[in-house]
Design a protein around this motif. Sequence first.
Motif, PDB file in Angstrom:
ATOM      1  N   GLU A  99       0.815  -1.211   0.000  1.00  0.00           N
ATOM      2  CA  GLU A  99       0.000   0.000   0.000  1.00  0.00           C
ATOM      3  C   GLU A  99       0.851   1.266   0.000  1.00  0.00           C
ATOM      4  O   GLU A  99       1.779   1.394   0.814  1.00  0.00           O
ATOM      5  CB  GLU A  99      -0.890   0.039   1.246  1.00  0.00           C
ATOM      6  CG  GLU A  99      -2.150  -0.749   1.107  1.00  0.00           C
ATOM      7  CD  GLU A  99      -3.119  -0.436   2.231  1.00  0.00           C
ATOM      8  OE1 GLU A  99      -2.868   0.498   3.025  1.00  0.00           O
ATOM      9  OE2 GLU A  99      -4.125  -1.127   2.324  1.00  0.00           O
ATOM     10  N   GLY A 119      -8.694  -3.062   0.163  1.00  0.00           N
ATOM     11  CA  GLY A 119      -9.983  -3.128  -0.518  1.00  0.00           C
ATOM     12  C   GLY A 119      -9.972  -2.479  -1.889  1.00  0.00           C
ATOM     13  O   GLY A 119     -10.486  -3.050  -2.863  1.00  0.00           O
ATOM     14  N   THR A 120      -9.398  -1.291  -1.980  1.00  0.00           N
ATOM     15  CA  THR A 120      -9.401  -0.610  -3.281  1.00  0.00           C
ATOM     16  C   THR A 120      -8.518  -1.355  -4.285  1.00  0.00           C
ATOM     17  O   THR A 120      -8.815  -1.382  -5.482  1.00  0.00           O
ATOM     18  CB  THR A 120      -8.948   0.856  -3.138  1.00  0.00           C
ATOM     19  OG1 THR A 120      -7.798   0.907  -2.280  1.00  0.00           O
ATOM     20  CG2 THR A 120     -10.041   1.733  -2.582  1.00  0.00           C
TER      21      THR A 120
HETATM   22  N1  LIG Z   1      -2.824   3.275   1.028  1.00  0.00           N
HETATM   23  C1  LIG Z   1      -3.924   3.682   0.225  1.00  0.00           C
HETATM   24  C2  LIG Z   1      -5.200   3.893   0.938  1.00  0.00           C
HETATM   25  C3  LIG Z   1      -5.687   2.722   1.688  1.00  0.00           C
HETATM   26  C4  LIG Z   1      -6.303   1.606   0.913  1.00  0.00           C
HETATM   27  C5  LIG Z   1      -6.967   0.641   1.772  1.00  0.00           C
HETATM   28  N2  LIG Z   1      -6.346   0.000   2.824  1.00  0.00           N
HETATM   29  C6  LIG Z   1      -8.145  -0.061   1.208  1.00  0.00           C
HETATM   30  O1  LIG Z   1      -8.635  -0.984   1.890  1.00  0.00           O
HETATM   31  O2  LIG Z   1      -8.618   0.304   0.153  1.00  0.00           O
HETATM   32  C7  LIG Z   1      -3.612   4.931  -0.577  1.00  0.00           C
HETATM   33  O3  LIG Z   1      -2.791   5.760  -0.153  1.00  0.00           O
HETATM   34  O4  LIG Z   1      -4.189   5.072  -1.641  1.00  0.00           O
END
Ligand SMILES: N[C@@H](CCC[C@H](N)C(=O)O)C(=O)O
Length: 283
Positions: free
Chosen positions: A206, A216-217
Motif C-alpha cells: 500500500e 480493498g481498493t
Molecule cells: N494506502 C492507500 C489507501 C488505503 C487503501 C486501503 N487499505 C483499502 O482498503 O482500500 C492509498 O494511499 O491510496
Amino acid sequence: MNGLGNQIIVVDMRGRTGRVTSAAAIAINAAPGTKFDQIMAIHDPKMAGTVAYIEIINSDGTLAQACGNGMRCVVQALTVEQGRQSFTFETVAGILFGQERDDGLITVDMGMPKFPWYDIPLAEEFADTRKIELQIGPIDAPLLHSPSVASMGNPQATFWVHDDVWNYALDRFGPMLENHPIFPERANISIAQVVAPDKIILRTWERGAGLTEACGTAACAAVVNGARTRRTGRAATVTVPGGDLYIEWRDDDHVVLTGAAEREWTGTLDPVSGIWARNDVAA
Ligand SMILES: N[C@@H](CCC[C@H](N)C(=O)O)C(=O)O
C-alpha cells in the motif's frame, strides 16, 4: 478495528474542530501496540444527505483518497452506535454508500473507476492503461512487468503473474514501484494471480502504509482490471492474505466491495499529538 487484517483506527472527530495530524499518525504508528495501515477520521457532515465526512490518513502521515476496508470498519462502528445499517458518506474522492448486511458482512459502493492516464495519474501519456510499459528486474527477463493501472479514487497498479503471488519479494519491489517516477502521486502496488474467471489471489504493497493483509481498493482495481483485460468476469472473489473480499463491477459502472470488519479495542486519542490510552485498561 480491522478489515480482513487491514489495520484501521477509526477516530471520532464529530463535534470538534481540527483534524488528526500527520504527526499524530506517525507517532501512533511508531508504537508497537498501535501500528496501523489507515486512520479513518469521522468528521461532521459537510454535505446535506451524508452522515459524515471521512478523512483517510495513511500510517506515514499522508492523506489517501479512498480506503475500502476502512470504510467497512466505519460502517460497522456506526451501525453499532446508531442501530441502523445504511449510511451515505462524503470523502475527498466523492460520495460513498455503505451497508451492514444481515449476515454481518459489510458492502461498500466504492464508486466508479477511472482509466485515463491523467486521472490515475501517470506522469506520461498512455492511450491504453490496460497494459503500461513498466517493469522491474533485468530488462530482458523482467520479474514483474506491464501492469494494468486504474484509479479507484486512489492510484492502483495491478501486476499479473501466472505463478504463486508469494514467489515475489513485494517487500523489496513494493517501495520502488510505489515511488516510481511514472506515478507522480505514488501508487498502491498489487501482484495478482487469476486462478479462475471469478477468483483472484492478490497481495498488495500500500502507498503510504507498506505490506498489508488486505487492501480493498486494490481488490476492486484487480477485478476491474481483470475484466477489462478479459482475464476475469465482472464479479470475483479476491483472496488476500487476510481472507476473502467479494467484488462486483456493476453494469452501472459502480464497484461494490463486500467483506468483514472487526472491532478490536477502543481508546481515547489526542488527534494533535497522537497520545492515546486504551479504555479497557485501568490507569
Ligand atoms: N494506502 C492507500 C489507501 C488505503 C487503501 C486501503 N487499505 C483499502 O482498503 O482500500 C492509498 O494511499 O491510496
